[in-house]
Design a protein around this motif. Structure first.
Motif, PDB file in Angstrom:
ATOM      1  N   LEU A  83       0.867  -1.173   0.000  1.00  0.00           N
ATOM      2  CA  LEU A  83       0.000   0.000   0.000  1.00  0.00           C
ATOM      3  C   LEU A  83       0.902   1.222   0.000  1.00  0.00           C
ATOM      4  O   LEU A  83       1.747   1.381   0.889  1.00  0.00           O
ATOM      5  CB  LEU A  83      -0.900  -0.030   1.248  1.00  0.00           C
ATOM      6  N   ASN A  84       0.748   2.027  -1.037  1.00  0.00           N
ATOM      7  CA  ASN A  84       1.561   3.230  -1.159  1.00  0.00           C
ATOM      8  C   ASN A  84       0.650   4.456  -1.093  1.00  0.00           C
ATOM      9  O   ASN A  84      -0.050   4.769  -2.042  1.00  0.00           O
ATOM     10  CB  ASN A  84       2.344   3.200  -2.478  1.00  0.00           C
ATOM     11  N   LEU A  85       0.661   5.097   0.059  1.00  0.00           N
ATOM     12  CA  LEU A  85      -0.153   6.302   0.244  1.00  0.00           C
ATOM     13  C   LEU A  85       0.743   7.529   0.451  1.00  0.00           C
ATOM     14  O   LEU A  85       0.351   8.483   1.126  1.00  0.00           O
ATOM     15  CB  LEU A  85      -1.104   6.118   1.439  1.00  0.00           C
ATOM     16  N   SER A  86       1.932   7.468  -0.135  1.00  0.00           N
ATOM     17  CA  SER A  86       2.798   8.644  -0.006  1.00  0.00           C
ATOM     18  C   SER A  86       2.208   9.805  -0.804  1.00  0.00           C
ATOM     19  O   SER A  86       1.470   9.587  -1.773  1.00  0.00           O
ATOM     20  CB  SER A  86       4.206   8.310  -0.507  1.00  0.00           C
ATOM     21  N   TYR A  87       2.502  11.013  -0.369  1.00  0.00           N
ATOM     22  CA  TYR A  87       2.001  12.239  -1.035  1.00  0.00           C
ATOM     23  C   TYR A  87       0.477  12.218  -1.217  1.00  0.00           C
ATOM     24  O   TYR A  87      -0.042  12.606  -2.247  1.00  0.00           O
ATOM     25  CB  TYR A  87       2.632  12.417  -2.421  1.00  0.00           C
ATOM     26  N   SER A  88      -0.248  11.714  -0.238  1.00  0.00           N
ATOM     27  CA  SER A  88      -1.704  11.592  -0.414  1.00  0.00           C
ATOM     28  C   SER A  88      -2.480  12.552   0.488  1.00  0.00           C
ATOM     29  O   SER A  88      -3.698  12.431   0.606  1.00  0.00           O
ATOM     30  CB  SER A  88      -2.150  10.157  -0.147  1.00  0.00           C
TER      31      SER A  88
ATOM     32  N   LYS B 233       3.307  -6.476   2.800  1.00  0.00           N
ATOM     33  CA  LYS B 233       4.768  -6.557   2.841  1.00  0.00           C
ATOM     34  C   LYS B 233       5.370  -5.168   2.824  1.00  0.00           C
ATOM     35  O   LYS B 233       6.479  -4.965   3.312  1.00  0.00           O
ATOM     36  CB  LYS B 233       5.288  -7.322   1.609  1.00  0.00           C
ATOM     37  N   SER B 234       4.642  -4.220   2.221  1.00  0.00           N
ATOM     38  CA  SER B 234       5.205  -2.885   2.073  1.00  0.00           C
ATOM     39  C   SER B 234       4.135  -1.838   2.354  1.00  0.00           C
ATOM     40  O   SER B 234       3.032  -1.910   1.802  1.00  0.00           O
ATOM     41  CB  SER B 234       5.743  -2.741   0.635  1.00  0.00           C
ATOM     42  N   LEU B 235       4.454  -0.892   3.223  1.00  0.00           N
ATOM     43  CA  LEU B 235       3.519   0.189   3.542  1.00  0.00           C
ATOM     44  C   LEU B 235       4.286   1.496   3.472  1.00  0.00           C
ATOM     45  O   LEU B 235       5.260   1.690   4.208  1.00  0.00           O
ATOM     46  CB  LEU B 235       2.940  -0.029   4.954  1.00  0.00           C
ATOM     47  N   ASP B 236       3.902   2.365   2.540  1.00  0.00           N
ATOM     48  CA  ASP B 236       4.589   3.636   2.377  1.00  0.00           C
ATOM     49  C   ASP B 236       3.618   4.771   2.717  1.00  0.00           C
ATOM     50  O   ASP B 236       2.657   5.012   1.987  1.00  0.00           O
ATOM     51  CB  ASP B 236       5.085   3.767   0.921  1.00  0.00           C
ATOM     52  N   LEU B 237       3.869   5.422   3.842  1.00  0.00           N
ATOM     53  CA  LEU B 237       3.014   6.535   4.275  1.00  0.00           C
ATOM     54  C   LEU B 237       3.796   7.852   4.285  1.00  0.00           C
ATOM     55  O   LEU B 237       3.395   8.816   4.943  1.00  0.00           O
ATOM     56  CB  LEU B 237       2.457   6.258   5.685  1.00  0.00           C
TER      57      LEU B 237
ATOM     58  N   THR C 196       8.079  -5.883   5.303  1.00  0.00           N
ATOM     59  CA  THR C 196       9.522  -5.688   5.176  1.00  0.00           C
ATOM     60  C   THR C 196       9.871  -4.244   4.857  1.00  0.00           C
ATOM     61  O   THR C 196      11.021  -3.860   4.897  1.00  0.00           O
ATOM     62  CB  THR C 196      10.099  -6.590   4.057  1.00  0.00           C
ATOM     63  N   TYR C 197       8.871  -3.432   4.466  1.00  0.00           N
ATOM     64  CA  TYR C 197       9.145  -2.034   4.149  1.00  0.00           C
ATOM     65  C   TYR C 197       8.108  -1.170   4.825  1.00  0.00           C
ATOM     66  O   TYR C 197       6.917  -1.384   4.714  1.00  0.00           O
ATOM     67  CB  TYR C 197       9.073  -1.796   2.634  1.00  0.00           C
ATOM     68  N   LEU C 198       8.585  -0.196   5.600  1.00  0.00           N
ATOM     69  CA  LEU C 198       7.659   0.751   6.215  1.00  0.00           C
ATOM     70  C   LEU C 198       8.230   2.137   6.037  1.00  0.00           C
ATOM     71  O   LEU C 198       9.307   2.415   6.542  1.00  0.00           O
ATOM     72  CB  LEU C 198       7.451   0.416   7.701  1.00  0.00           C
TER      73      LEU C 198
HETATM   74  C1  LIG Z   1       5.341   5.122  -3.542  1.00  0.00           C
HETATM   75  O1  LIG Z   1       5.018   5.988  -4.629  1.00  0.00           O
HETATM   76  C2  LIG Z   1       5.935   7.054  -4.793  1.00  0.00           C
HETATM   77  C3  LIG Z   1       5.456   7.914  -5.948  1.00  0.00           C
HETATM   78  O2  LIG Z   1       4.132   8.319  -5.718  1.00  0.00           O
HETATM   79  C4  LIG Z   1       7.332   6.513  -5.069  1.00  0.00           C
HETATM   80  O3  LIG Z   1       8.226   7.579  -5.161  1.00  0.00           O
HETATM   81  C5  LIG Z   1       7.737   5.541  -3.964  1.00  0.00           C
HETATM   82  O4  LIG Z   1       8.946   4.939  -4.297  1.00  0.00           O
HETATM   83  C6  LIG Z   1       6.684   4.468  -3.769  1.00  0.00           C
HETATM   84  N1  LIG Z   1       7.007   3.627  -2.633  1.00  0.00           N
HETATM   85  C7  LIG Z   1       7.289   2.316  -2.733  1.00  0.00           C
HETATM   86  C8  LIG Z   1       7.575   1.607  -1.462  1.00  0.00           C
HETATM   87  O5  LIG Z   1       7.282   1.735  -3.794  1.00  0.00           O
END
Ligand SMILES: *[C@@H]1O[C@H](CO)[C@@H](O)[C@H](O)[C@H]1NC(C)=O
Ligand SMILES: *[C@@H]1O[C@H](CO)[C@@H](O)[C@H](O)[C@H]1NC(C)=O
Ligand SMILES: *[C@@H]1O[C@H](CO)[C@@H](O)[C@H](O)[C@H]1NC(C)=O
Ligand SMILES: *[C@@H]1O[C@H](CO)[C@@H](O)[C@H](O)[C@H]1NC(C)=O
Ligand SMILES: *[C@@H]1O[C@H](CO)[C@@H](O)[C@H](O)[C@H]1NC(C)=O
Ligand SMILES: *[C@@H]1O[C@H](CO)[C@@H](O)[C@H](O)[C@H]1NC(C)=O
Length: 455
Positions: free
Chosen positions: A407-412, A429-433, A453-455
């Motif tokens: 789940l990639n919620l970066s820049y959200s 496995k991967s959560l990007d906040l 494995t990725y937070l």
């Molecule tokens: C999540 O998305 C952003 C772009 O919106 C990217 O830069 C980042 O690498 C992504 N994160 C992962 C864990 O893939």
């Protein structure tokens, strides 16, 4: 998969105007959902069925309410066609029909009439899905042609979603949406693994269409006949059988041919020989006093001998592997009367896809709601893969429920604290906040994410 004939060549199925039969019954049936899409008033009682229709706000949060062009809002037009909801944003927009029972069977009906609501004078082409499954394609060339599609399906959870899919051929829209509960025993070919998409349900020899309250399940039976056929009918009520519960009004009318030498034939085409059809023929005697006996041939092969009686007989046939089909009824040599048919239904049997694991769905729905995630998330998060949610990655073993793995919620633009629902995405496995405005401590529920494995 535009494989099926939506119009059987022999009959005119136009169903635009309300027929003049009045019904005076109490308004609601248990479990019925009646939505008039695009309606701005909260609700109204339908002039024909007396069922209460509600606006769609509680079922969807995207789209725009619009009226059809006034020149198409003719007198007697079915009320549900007067307004539409249209979806110019996003590739998939879904209605959620809630408070259902997992494992129960339902009839879902979607109604469409373009009516030049957007003043482009060009009906769009778009797909309709039920949950993760393709259901139908809206391709109607005429601006004021109504289009009605029905599916019989088993709910896998306590809701069903009806989704409109933008195919870059115009803006999807919808006029109405109806759901009717069915007993599990009817339509045995709709089960946990297969659904039935209707191609037609015809009440032969009838003058008016039949639906609720004469049909307790509110199936729509369209009147039909053909040249070379004779309409016959009876006043005697016909007790429905429990396998299909065909209403008495439907069984009381029938068609025959003009002589015992003339077969009664129902032909249809398919543009895909892999399509599996379910043809259901309904018989009961309404006229003959002496012997009426006929053979049923399917594509030239004899399959049954039928002697209709006072009690209804329904014959389901599952057919595939061809592009032209015909069912023919041919009088036997001892028959004094020509072959008869009271009604028939033609469905396509479609396999059900496997939705995302329900625990993941409820967790991500909670996250979407809590942070008001604005990524056009609608429908199932993982399936079909072409429409999986932005920022969500899933497993892809097609024999199992997909799981959300990333789940990639970066820049959200997320704000507030990190809620415990993230910890319920147990295959993550991967959560990007990153790059949000989140505060506070990590919830202890995240400790449950053993695969992370990725937070
Ligand atoms: C999540 O998305 C952003 C772009 O919106 C990217 O830069 C980042 O690498 C992504 N994160 C992962 C864990 O893939
Ligand atoms: C025919 O139907 C099968 C099974 O539904 C599908 O896989 C195939 O793509 C279809 N073929 C065409 C030409 O539409
Ligand atoms: C489409 O999205 C834009 C931007 O998010 C929004 O302003 C607009 O109201 C949306 N239109 C519809 C019909 O939902
Ligand atoms: C479900 O129905 C399909 C046909 O519609 C049939 O092939 C299949 O065997 C049925 N499955 C069960 C478990 O009854
Ligand atoms: C398809 O149907 C036609 C007649 O309707 C028949 O002659 C033909 O053998 C059938 N084809 C197959 C593959 O069953
Ligand atoms: C998610 O899927 C995208 C597209 O397949 C891929 O580029 C990305 O690396 C995946 N992210 C993670 C965290 O696995």
């Amino acid at each position: 998969m535009e494989a099926t004939p939506k119009r059987l060549d022999l009959w005119c199925l136009v169903l635009l105007l309300i027929c003049a039969f009045a019904t005076l019954v109490d308004s609601q049936q248990p479990g019925y959902i009646n939505i008039d899409c695009g309606l701005t008033d909260p609700s109204y009682s339908d002039g024909v069925t007396k069922l209460t229709y509600v606006s769609d706000d509680q079922f969807i949060d995207t789209g725009l309410n619009v009226k059809i062009a006034s020149k198409y809002a003719v007198k007697n037009l079915i009320s549900q066609f007067l307004t539409v909801r249209s979806f110019s944003n996003g590739t998939r927009n879904c209605y959620t029909l809630k408070s259902l029972t997992a494992g129960s069977k339902y009839l879902v009906r979607a109604l469409f009439m373009y009516g030049d609501y957007d003043s482009l004078n060009k009906p769009p082409i778009f797909d309709i899905h039920l949950g993760v499954n393709y259901w139908d394609t809206f391709t109607v060339s005429s601006v004021d042609d109504p289009y009605i599609s029905e599916i019989i399906t088993t709910a896998t959870s306590n809701y069903l979603q009806v989704c409109l899919i933008n195919k870059n051929q115009g803006t999807p829209f919808i006029s109405g949406l109806e759901l009717r509960p069915l007993p599990t025993r009817v339509y045995a070919d709709a089960n946990s693994t297969h659904s039935l998409v209707s191609n037609g349900r015809l009440d032969l020899g009838a003058k008016e269409y039949v639906r609720y309250p004469d049909d307790l399940f509110d199936r729509l039976w369209l009147p039909a006949t053909s040249q070379g056929w004779k309409d016959i009918s009876s006043r005697s009520l016909v007790q429905p059988k429990t396998d299909f519960m065909v209403p008495s009004f439907v069984m009381q009318t029938a068609v025959t041919t003009l002589s015992t030498l003339q077969p009664l034939t129902i032909p249809w085409h398919s543009n895909n020989e892999s399509t599996v059809f379910l043809m259901i023929l309904h018989f009961c005697e309404v006229e003959a006093s002496t012997v009426r006996e006929f053979y049923m041939f399917v594509n030239g092969d004899p399959v049954f001998t039928i002697t209709p009686g006072a009690s209804p007989l329904s014959v389901p046939l599952s057919l595939t592997g061809n592009t032209t089909y015909s069912v023919s009824l041919v009088a036997s040599s001892r028959s004094r009367f020509p072959p008869l048919l009271n009604a028939f239904e033609l469905y396509t049997i479609q396999p059900n896809g496997i939705p995302t694991y329900s625990g993941d769905v409820s967790a991500i729905e909670t996250i979407k709601k809590n942070y008001r995630v604005n990524k056009g998330w609608s429908g199932d998060p993982c399936v079909p893969t072409d429409f999986s949610w932005t920022g969500v990655n899933c497993t892809s073993d097609s024999s199992k429920n997909p799981r959300i793995t990333a789940l990639n919620l970066s820049y959200s633009g997320l704000t507030g604290s990190i809620i415990s629902a993230f910890g319920d995405l147990s295959a993550l496995k991967s959560l990007d906040l990153s790059y949000n405005d989140l505060s506070g401590a990590l919830p202890t529920s995240l400790d449950q994410l053993t695969a992370l494995t990725y937070l």
